[in-house]
Design an enzyme around this catalytic site. Structure first.
Site, PDB file in Angstrom:
ATOM      1  N   PHE A  83     -14.422  13.035 144.655  1.00 20.31           N
ATOM      2  CA  PHE A  83     -13.018  12.638 144.568  1.00 20.31           C
ATOM      3  C   PHE A  83     -12.247  13.378 145.648  1.00 20.31           C
ATOM      4  CE2 PHE A  83     -10.161  10.772 141.132  1.00 20.31           C
ATOM      5  CZ  PHE A  83     -10.963   9.686 140.888  1.00 20.31           C
ATOM      6  N   GLN A  93       3.863  12.640 142.370  1.00 22.35           N
ATOM      7  CA  GLN A  93       2.697  12.104 143.071  1.00 22.35           C
ATOM      8  C   GLN A  93       2.749  10.587 143.167  1.00 22.35           C
ATOM      9  OE1 GLN A  93      -1.609  12.366 141.459  1.00 22.35           O
ATOM     10  NE2 GLN A  93      -1.571  13.611 143.316  1.00 22.35           N
ATOM     11  N   HIS A 136       0.463   7.849 144.068  1.00 19.38           N
ATOM     12  CA  HIS A 136      -0.962   7.627 144.290  1.00 19.38           C
ATOM     13  C   HIS A 136      -1.101   6.621 145.424  1.00 19.38           C
ATOM     14  CE1 HIS A 136      -5.125   6.540 143.576  1.00 19.38           C
ATOM     15  NE2 HIS A 136      -5.227   7.450 142.637  1.00 19.38           N
ATOM     16  N   LEU A 192      -2.894   0.960 138.804  1.00 17.59           N
ATOM     17  CA  LEU A 192      -3.731   1.867 139.574  1.00 17.59           C
ATOM     18  C   LEU A 192      -5.069   1.280 140.004  1.00 17.59           C
ATOM     19  CD1 LEU A 192      -3.560   4.890 140.461  1.00 17.59           C
ATOM     20  CD2 LEU A 192      -5.293   5.287 138.731  1.00 17.59           C
ATOM     21  N   GLU A 213      -9.213   6.256 142.558  1.00 19.42           N
ATOM     22  CA  GLU A 213      -9.709   6.942 143.748  1.00 19.42           C
ATOM     23  C   GLU A 213     -11.232   6.898 143.791  1.00 19.42           C
ATOM     24  OE1 GLU A 213      -7.380  10.431 144.611  1.00 19.42           O
ATOM     25  OE2 GLU A 213      -9.212  11.551 144.937  1.00 19.42           O
ATOM     26  N   ARG A 229      -4.043  13.269 147.912  1.00 21.16           N
ATOM     27  CA  ARG A 229      -3.312  12.020 147.727  1.00 21.16           C
ATOM     28  C   ARG A 229      -2.016  11.935 148.521  1.00 21.16           C
ATOM     29  NH1 ARG A 229      -4.405  11.313 141.238  1.00 21.16           N
ATOM     30  NH2 ARG A 229      -6.560  10.646 141.537  1.00 21.16           N
ATOM     31  N   HIS A 258       2.754   7.877 140.170  1.00 18.50           N
ATOM     32  CA  HIS A 258       1.596   8.039 139.306  1.00 18.50           C
ATOM     33  C   HIS A 258       1.673   9.255 138.390  1.00 18.50           C
ATOM     34  CE1 HIS A 258      -2.533   7.660 138.134  1.00 18.50           C
ATOM     35  NE2 HIS A 258      -2.907   8.784 138.699  1.00 18.50           N
ATOM     36  N   ARG A 281      -1.317  17.216 142.984  1.00 22.45           N
ATOM     37  CA  ARG A 281      -2.460  17.317 142.067  1.00 22.45           C
ATOM     38  C   ARG A 281      -3.683  16.620 142.661  1.00 22.45           C
ATOM     39  NH1 ARG A 281      -4.894  13.972 138.098  1.00 22.45           N
ATOM     40  NH2 ARG A 281      -3.387  12.310 138.477  1.00 22.45           N
TER      41      ARG A 281
HETATM   42  C1  LIG Z   1      -4.019   4.558 135.415  1.00 24.05           C
HETATM   43  C2  LIG Z   1      -4.200   6.053 135.415  1.00 24.05           C
HETATM   44  C3  LIG Z   1      -5.424   6.597 135.789  1.00 24.05           C
HETATM   45  C4  LIG Z   1      -5.617   7.992 135.777  1.00 24.05           C
HETATM   46  N1  LIG Z   1      -6.840   8.498 136.137  1.00 24.05           N
HETATM   47  C5  LIG Z   1      -7.053   9.838 136.063  1.00 24.05           C
HETATM   48  C6  LIG Z   1      -8.336  10.406 136.326  1.00 24.05           C
HETATM   49  O1  LIG Z   1      -9.298   9.700 136.624  1.00 24.05           O
HETATM   50  N2  LIG Z   1      -8.492  11.740 136.240  1.00 24.05           N
HETATM   51  C7  LIG Z   1      -7.455  12.549 135.888  1.00 24.05           C
HETATM   52  O2  LIG Z   1      -7.676  13.748 135.807  1.00 24.05           O
HETATM   53  N3  LIG Z   1      -6.235  12.050 135.632  1.00 24.05           N
HETATM   54  C8  LIG Z   1      -6.002  10.711 135.702  1.00 24.05           C
HETATM   55  N4  LIG Z   1      -4.753  10.206 135.427  1.00 24.05           N
HETATM   56  C9  LIG Z   1      -3.702  11.104 134.964  1.00 24.05           C
HETATM   57  C10 LIG Z   1      -3.936  11.432 133.511  1.00 24.05           C
HETATM   58  O3  LIG Z   1      -4.499  10.323 132.847  1.00 24.05           O
HETATM   59  C11 LIG Z   1      -2.650  11.795 132.794  1.00 24.05           C
HETATM   60  O4  LIG Z   1      -1.961  12.740 133.544  1.00 24.05           O
HETATM   61  C12 LIG Z   1      -2.996  12.403 131.466  1.00 24.05           C
HETATM   62  O5  LIG Z   1      -3.761  11.505 130.698  1.00 24.05           O
HETATM   63  C13 LIG Z   1      -1.774  12.831 130.678  1.00 24.05           C
HETATM   64  O6  LIG Z   1      -2.220  13.308 129.426  1.00 24.05           O
HETATM   65  P1  LIG Z   1      -1.251  13.979 128.380  1.00 24.05           P
HETATM   66  O7  LIG Z   1      -2.074  14.371 127.225  1.00 24.05           O
HETATM   67  O8  LIG Z   1      -0.426  14.999 129.067  1.00 24.05           O
HETATM   68  O9  LIG Z   1      -0.284  12.788 128.015  1.00 24.05           O
HETATM   69  P2  LIG Z   1      -0.589  11.314 127.463  1.00 24.05           P
HETATM   70  O10 LIG Z   1      -2.015  10.994 127.390  1.00 24.05           O
HETATM   71  O11 LIG Z   1       0.286  10.400 128.206  1.00 24.05           O
HETATM   72  O12 LIG Z   1      -0.048  11.418 126.018  1.00 24.05           O
HETATM   73  C14 LIG Z   1       1.326  11.575 125.771  1.00 24.05           C
HETATM   74  C15 LIG Z   1       1.507  11.449 124.297  1.00 24.05           C
HETATM   75  O13 LIG Z   1       2.800  11.849 123.935  1.00 24.05           O
HETATM   76  C16 LIG Z   1       3.370  10.913 123.078  1.00 24.05           C
HETATM   77  N5  LIG Z   1       4.819  10.981 123.207  1.00 24.05           N
HETATM   78  C17 LIG Z   1       5.553  10.979 124.334  1.00 24.05           C
HETATM   79  N6  LIG Z   1       6.847  11.089 124.030  1.00 24.05           N
HETATM   80  C18 LIG Z   1       6.936  11.158 122.688  1.00 24.05           C
HETATM   81  C19 LIG Z   1       8.004  11.259 121.767  1.00 24.05           C
HETATM   82  N7  LIG Z   1       9.267  11.302 122.165  1.00 24.05           N
HETATM   83  N8  LIG Z   1       7.722  11.303 120.446  1.00 24.05           N
HETATM   84  C20 LIG Z   1       6.433  11.240 120.002  1.00 24.05           C
HETATM   85  N9  LIG Z   1       5.386  11.151 120.833  1.00 24.05           N
HETATM   86  C21 LIG Z   1       5.640  11.104 122.150  1.00 24.05           C
HETATM   87  C22 LIG Z   1       2.779   9.603 123.507  1.00 24.05           C
HETATM   88  O14 LIG Z   1       2.872   8.655 122.478  1.00 24.05           O
HETATM   89  C23 LIG Z   1       1.352  10.031 123.783  1.00 24.05           C
HETATM   90  O15 LIG Z   1       0.624  10.062 122.603  1.00 24.05           O
HETATM   91  C24 LIG Z   1      -4.550   8.822 135.424  1.00 24.05           C
HETATM   92  C25 LIG Z   1      -3.323   8.267 135.042  1.00 24.05           C
HETATM   93  C26 LIG Z   1      -3.138   6.905 135.039  1.00 24.05           C
HETATM   94  C27 LIG Z   1      -1.809   6.348 134.639  1.00 24.05           C
END
Ligand SMILES: Cc1cc2nc3c(=O)[nH]c(=O)nc-3n(C[C@H](O)[C@H](O)[C@H](O)COP(=O)(O)OP(=O)(O)OC[C@H]3O[C@@H](n4cnc5c(N)ncnc54)[C@H](O)[C@@H]3O)c2cc1C
Ligand code: SF4
Ligand code: SF4
Ligand code: FES
Lengths: 258, 600
Positions: free
Chosen positions: B123, B236, B238, B252, B255, B311, B377, B412
């Protein structure tokens, strides 16, 4: 890109969308501008923004990855975000209804808690001890079939079409449904797992209700071969265990997993 | 309105968010003996984490035994232009392998090496093939594994429950208030500690890979109760989002396509990334196609392809190519894997990309090039936390995952988010549990406070002027896209501030149609508060940061400036006023500095 001509040309999407809640409702007609490449979910969002701010719908990824946007489009169980508008006849009125097997909350949103309750009943993963060198060795060919099951995005479209619960609400307490047969198969075929869920499949999960109509496999957006690869092998294991006298004897002598 | 009834729940630890960070935090708090609740605003298993494609970065050394935490640490710091919190980067690199192996103990099935170990893929910005993955659906594997673990432990999950405000008592967090999406009824949590794991804020921008959930709730709520935000200007973009058709713009393209051999081309068929290798990465980047292509198989004797520069570099390069008139028909560049790898390989490595392009764009990626361009992203900035405990400045409040800032610095690296969620999710859950176990019983909020917040939440139903929440959101997204996008300049950002002020004023006049039961118009009306707060914080920080580095590029200050090379841009709210200041980064110990500066 021949389609480019369509964009911004005043083309319109004619939609008939279910509006209402458990106390009643009706299909209502909406017309919104149609843009190049739109999927049904985009059109629903346009309706929200332009005509019905309170139109209830679930979605997250808009790319077929989260399994939130299940609905019945022209009567067919589909992910709205993966259903292109150009797959319909120009000018055709497209009907969007909530999935039918679960109680209606409002508009296109249904109460899918049945599935989350079933998930709680499944005996969890129980791994065997690590290798002597502290690693977990598994080979790609040993996990391919389980990885197929892990593709499940929990859209519950298979649950929606399964006649065992679609036509018979009363079966719900004693039937886990295809999604959870896939789940149990993924645990049973996991190379590291040591638990045994055949009794569970036969009793609580109600595997016997399934008469292999394959409707679930047909609608799976992840193309998981639900029936051939998970249900039938599980049924075979159940038969071997509980109805085959020799296997039963071996079972009693301590042989556990097939 | 005031006096509206509500249900109340008591917990030791409440985790807001059920993505990777929230689930991992909840599991840890539960394991430490705390009565724990996990709250999410979508159904369980639908958080952003489910969409992650490429993989989880962890220096396990299964493919390249040379790999270890120090190399991962170095890559992370350099990718972040040294603006990272060094201690977070160190903890992250050291603990990521254990966190990945733990997922395997809970049932995850990663793709395997020939020796039967977890396979790792290349990556951008990672020196060795380092990303544990499952085809291109790694996030799905991760969230299911964690979700099933949490369910099997019997942790209470409140789904489709939206937390709106944190409650405070005596200067510390005492709970949270929100509403059930389904019924529209209000709900109060009394607890000793709260972990924010709410993810990011990409829905402030128009072209984004993020879902409706990314309205910056955690950042908005944290700032409201006095926590600091850092580096909010570091966003970021992407490099590879879909650009055509318009309805899928921003979705998306992993990568992993480039990691598995895909290359970027302009409309003249040139591999233009060779023209954009910055000085900082010259020594480790191939300067010709032969070496770049050989690198995939032999990393010892060849330098990395510039297609896999960090990125921010790739996104800016694409932007420049398009501006120079070498873009594709629809304003992107080409990403070609069809001419570089055989169809079988592509189908095996990138099945969901194949599916996505086939179904949404009528493009067969095993036969033709994709059209791609930058998409909003991820936000590197976020709530400021202590590296060892994930504690914010507010007692009892913790933050982990995308909502927190610091680990990724100015940019990142791909794969470093999923590992971040696991490492810091666990730490936040552990610290919150330790704190809660030593804290006095949770106190119920004062009725007057509940009344005040209830009034705020129900206001959009009263007739205040008929503004449409969808229209305000759309306008805000356009403003941020056009004026605080990938390339920024002072005059445009000042204009953005004026426009945001107008949107705030319009938001106060929103009137939603329909009732309280599952009403997305009302939900969006309430989300505007956080969307606007984050947009404002990002714009103010971007104005203050008069240089270009990582995920913040200024036309009027195109180069990095040492003045900004060792500070965080801090946003905080005091007595209703938002202010921005520059505060020094923690100083990196000498032995770590050596690792970072070492030439390879
Ligand atoms: C398409 C895509 C592909 C990606 N690919 C990669 C990858 O290959 N490798 C990598 O390392 N990263 C990748 N990323 C980035 C990574 O997926 C995210 O940064 C990461 O999953 C965020 O995780 P999190 O647990 O912080 O939040 P999330 O998984 O977004 O979870 C947030 C949670 O908070 C809850 N929430 C938010 N606000 C509230 C509220 N007010 N009240 C109650 N609940 C709330 C939501 O319902 C959800 O359950 C990718 C992102 C995207 C969009
Ligand atoms: S094959 Fe079985 S589980 Fe699937 S739809 Fe038919 S009856 Fe239901
Ligand atoms: S098995 Fe297929 S149809 Fe059923 S829930 Fe999973 S993805 Fe959906
Ligand atoms: S929105 Fe995620 S599957 Fe449709």
């Amino acid at each position: 890109m021949a389609e480019a001509a369509v964009a911004g040309n005043g083309a319109e999407a004619k939609m008939r969308v279910w509006r209402g809640d458990a106390s009643g409702g009706e299909f209502r007609d909406y017309t919104v501008p149609l843009e190049e490449g739109m999927v049904v979910l985009d059109v629903i969002h346009s309706i929200q923004a332009m005509h019905a701010g309170d139109l209830a719908v679930r979605w997250n990824c808009k790319a077929g990855k989260c399994g939130s946007c299940s609905a019945e489009v022209n009567g067919k169980p589909r992910l709205m975000c993966m259903t292109r508008m150009n797959t319909f006849e120009p000018g055709e009125t497209i009907t969007v209804a909530p999935i039918q097997t679960f109680p209606l909350v409002r508009d296109l949103v249904t109460d899918v808690s049945y599935n989350y309750e079933k998930a709680k009943t499944i005996p969890p993963f129980k791994p065997k001890p690590k290798e002597a060198d502290g690693t977990r060795r598994m080979y790609q060919e040993d996990i391919d079939r389980v990885q197929e099951f892990h593709k499940c995005i929990e859209c519950y479209l298979c649950q929606d079409v399964c006649h065992v619960i679609r036509d018979h609400n009363e079966n719900k307490p004693s039937f886990a449904g295809p999604r959870f047969f896939v789940r149990v198969a993924s645990l049973e075929m996991h190379p590291l797992d040591t638990d045994d869920r055949l009794e569970f499949l036969r009793n609580e999960a109600g595997l016997g209700f399934c008469n292999i109509t394959k409707c679930c496999t047909e609608v799976c957006p992840e193309h998981i071969k639900i029936t051939d690869n998970s249900i039938i092998p599980m049924k075979e294991r159940v038969v071997t265990r509980f109805y085959d006298p020799i296997a039963r004897l071996l079972g009693a002598l301590g042989g556990k997993k097939s | 309105m005031a006096g509206d009834s509500y249900e109340t729940h008591e917990y030791d630890v409440v985790v807001v968010g059920a993505g990777g960070a929230g689930l991992r935090a909840g599991i840890e708090a539960h394991d430490k003996g705390c009565k724990t609740a996990i709250i999410c605003k979508s159904l369980l298993g639908k958080a952003h984490t489910v969409m992650a494609e490429g993989g989880i970065a962890a220096a396990m050394g299964n493919v390249w035994p040379e790999d270890n935490w120090k190399v991962h640490f170095r890559d992370t710091m350099r990718g972040g232009k040294l603006l990272n919190n060094w201690r977070m980067a160190q903890i992250h690199a050291q603990q990521a392998p254990d966190r990945v192996l733990e997922l395997e103990e809970w049932g995850a099935l990663f793709d395997r090496t020939d020796e039967g170990l977890i396979l790792q893929r290349d990556f951008g910005g990672h020196r060795y093939a380092r990303l544990a993955h499952v085809g291109d659906r790694t996030g799905l594997e991760m969230i299911r594994t964690l979700q099933q673990r949490a369910v099997s432990l019997g942790i209470d999950v409140f789904m489709e429950c939206n937390v709106q405000h944190l409650l405070m008592n005596d200067g510390r967090v005492s709970g949270a208030i929100g509403y059930w999406r389904e019924s529209g009824e209000l709900i109060v949590f009394n607890c000793k500690a709260v972990v924010l794991a709410t993810g990011g804020s990409g829905k402030c921008w128009q072209v984004t890979s993020n879902s409706w959930e990314y309205s910056g709730d955690g950042m908005g709520m944290a700032m409201e109760v006095g926590a600091d935000l850092i580096d909010m200007e570091k966003v970021q973009f992407h490099p590879t989002g879909m650009v055509w058709p318009p309805s899928v713009r921003g979705i998306l393209v992993t990568e992993g396509v480039r990691g598995d051999g895909g290359t970027l081309l302009n409309s003249e068929g040139e591999r233009f990334m060779f023209n954009y290798i910055p000085e900082f990465f010259k020594a480790e980047t191939a300067d010709n196609e032969t070496e770049a292509d050989a690198w995939y198989q032999d990393k010892k004797n060849n330098r990395r392809t510039p297609d896999l520069l960090p990125r921010d570099e790739v996104a800016r390069a694409i932007n420049s190519e398009v501006k120079a008139g070498r873009g594709t028909e629809h304003g992107g560049v080409y990403l070609d894997i069809a001419n570089r790898r055989d169809a079988d390989y592509i189908m095996r490595r990138l099945p969901s990309m194949y599916h996505q392009f086939k179904e949404l764009a009528d493009v067969d990626i095993t036969k033709e090039a994709m059209e791609v361009g930058p998409t909003c992203h991820y936000i590197m900035g976020g709530v400021r936390v202590d590296a060892d405990t994930s504690a914010t400045a507010v007692p009892g409040l913790y933050a982990a995952g995308e909502v927190a800032g610091g680990l990724h610095g100015a940019n990142r690296l791909g794969g470093n988010s999923l590992s971040d969620l696991l490492v810091f999710g666990r730490i936040a859950g552990e610290s919150a549990a330790d704190y809660a176990l030593g804290a006095a019983a949770a106190t119920a909020p004062a009725p007057a406070e509940v009344d005040r917040l209830t009034t705020l939440m129900l206001e959009p139903f009263t007739d205040r002027g008929g503004e449409n929440p969808y229209a305000i959101h759309g306008d805000l997204q356009r403003t941020m896209h056009n004026l605080v996008g990938i390339i920024r300049t002072e005059s445009e950002m000042l204009k953005a501030m004026e426009e945001i002020a107008v949107y705030k004023e319009r938001a106060a006049r929103v009137k939603v149609e329909g009732g309280r039961r599952f009403n997305p118009g009302w939900h969006l009306a309430l989300d505007l508060k956080n969307l606007l707060a984050v947009a404002e914080a990002a714009t103010l920080s971007a104005l203050e940061c008069k240089e270009s580095r990582g995920g913040h590029t200024r036309d009027d200050y195109p180069d990095p400036d040492p003045r900004f090379g060792s500070v965080n841009v801090v946003t905080r709210k005091h007595n209703g006023t938002v202010s921005v200041s520059l505060e020094p980064l923690p100083e990196m110990p000498e032995e770590l500095r050596k690792i970072v500066e070492e030439q390879v």
